[in-house]
Design an enzyme around this catalytic site. Structure first.
Site, PDB file in Angstrom:
ATOM      1  N   SER A  15       0.838  -1.202   0.000  1.00 18.71           N
ATOM      2  CA  SER A  15       0.000   0.000   0.000  1.00 18.71           C
ATOM      3  C   SER A  15       0.869   1.247   0.000  1.00 18.71           C
ATOM      4  O   SER A  15       2.099   1.179   0.139  1.00 18.71           O
ATOM      5  CB  SER A  15      -0.917   0.012   1.232  1.00 18.71           C
ATOM      6  N   TYR A 158       8.669   8.420  16.537  1.00 16.68           N
ATOM      7  CA  TYR A 158       8.706   8.429  15.071  1.00 16.68           C
ATOM      8  C   TYR A 158       9.873   9.264  14.558  1.00 16.68           C
ATOM      9  O   TYR A 158      10.630   8.828  13.683  1.00 16.68           O
ATOM     10  CB  TYR A 158       7.377   8.970  14.548  1.00 16.68           C
ATOM     11  N   LYS A 162      13.173   7.988  12.362  1.00 18.07           N
ATOM     12  CA  LYS A 162      13.452   8.507  11.028  1.00 18.07           C
ATOM     13  C   LYS A 162      14.760   9.290  10.983  1.00 18.07           C
ATOM     14  O   LYS A 162      15.465   9.280   9.963  1.00 18.07           O
ATOM     15  CB  LYS A 162      12.290   9.376  10.554  1.00 18.07           C
ATOM     16  N   PHE A 191       1.925  13.301   3.012  1.00 25.16           N
ATOM     17  CA  PHE A 191       1.455  12.506   1.877  1.00 25.16           C
ATOM     18  C   PHE A 191       0.096  11.905   2.196  1.00 25.16           C
ATOM     19  O   PHE A 191      -0.213  11.614   3.348  1.00 25.16           O
ATOM     20  CB  PHE A 191       2.455  11.393   1.554  1.00 25.16           C
TER      21      PHE A 191
END
Length: 252
Positions: A15, A158, A162, A191
């Site tokens: 996905s 997070y 990253k 996004f």
């Protein structure tokens, strides 16, 4: 490096950014192995594209080795695009007390350790390739986030995961330079994802409006275009590229 007839692995390929990348690679004539935990979705995308799906937890060596083995049956592996990841939100101190340690560990394991695990296994396979006329044997493309630089409230885990992906990009590229394997990272902004599409339309519109230009949510095909450019431009190496429409994230 030309894409046509090359073998590529896409983690998180069922996905989102991964599926968009798999579609681009298939359209360019590549042979693609989609690796994911979402079996039903992954098998559907693979069937649609005439490619292969392999169940994979990127944090597990055995699963990673199974993906490498499946890909090598198609030919020499020339590319790995790491799109698998998670993005739960939690403040370091919230209403229920301190940030859960196991949640932090889970995010780092999937986003950072999983990326490293698949990269090291793919690079080992690529190192055995007959080099291209340019001397190139393969390319690793990882996915970070603008949160690596502009982490928002609730994004400590997070952002840390990253930032780790960004931090290892240059040393990995340097490690692999002698065998002709490149490494780059893409840091997407906001996004369109299932999570965002589940929000009220006014929230989606507000997020899109916060992007200077183009004032819209990023699309999987935008990400895939940059993947294409990195694969085909051998001078792109050791770099993290923000793909964000010039956004700089506010605290919340």
């Amino acid at each position: 490096m030309d894409i046509k007839n090359k073998v590529f692995i896409v983690t998180g390929g069922a996905s989102g950014l991964g599926a968009g990348t798999a579609r681009m690679l298939a359209a360019e004539g590549a042979r693609v192995v989609l690796a994911d935990l979402q079996d039903e979705l992954g098998q559907a995308v693979a069937q649609e594209l005439g490619q292969i799906y392999v169940h994979c937890d990127v944090t597990q060596e055995a699963d990673g080795q199974a993906v490498i083995a499946a890909a090598r049956k198609l030919g020499p592996i020339f590319g790995l695009i790491n799109c698998a990841g998670v993005a739960p939100a939690s403040r370091i101190v919230g209403k229920n007390g301190p940030h859960a340690l196991d949640l932090f560990q889970k995010v780092v394991m999937i986003n950072l350790v999983g990326t490293f695990n698949m990269s090291r296994l793919a690079a080992a396979a690529m190192s055995e390739n007959t080099p291209e006329p340019t001397g190139e044997r393969g390319v690793l493309i990882n996915t970070a986030s603008v949160a690596a630089y502009d982490g928002q409230i609730g994004q400590a885990a997070y952002a840390a995961s990253k930032a780790g992906v960004v931090g290892m990009t240059l040393p990995v590229a340097r490690d692999l330079s002698k065998v002709g394997i490149r490494c780059c990272t893409i840091a997407p902004g906001i996004f369109g994802t299932p999570m965002i599409f589940g929000m009220p339309q006014e929230v989606q519109d507000s997020l899109a409006a916060s992007i200077p230009f183009p004032s819209r949510l990023g699309r999987p095909e935008d990400y895939a275009k940059l993947v294409n450019s990195i694969i085909t431009n051998e001078m792109l190496n050791g770099e993290t590229i923000r793909l964000d429409g010039a956004i700089r994230m506010a605290p919340k």
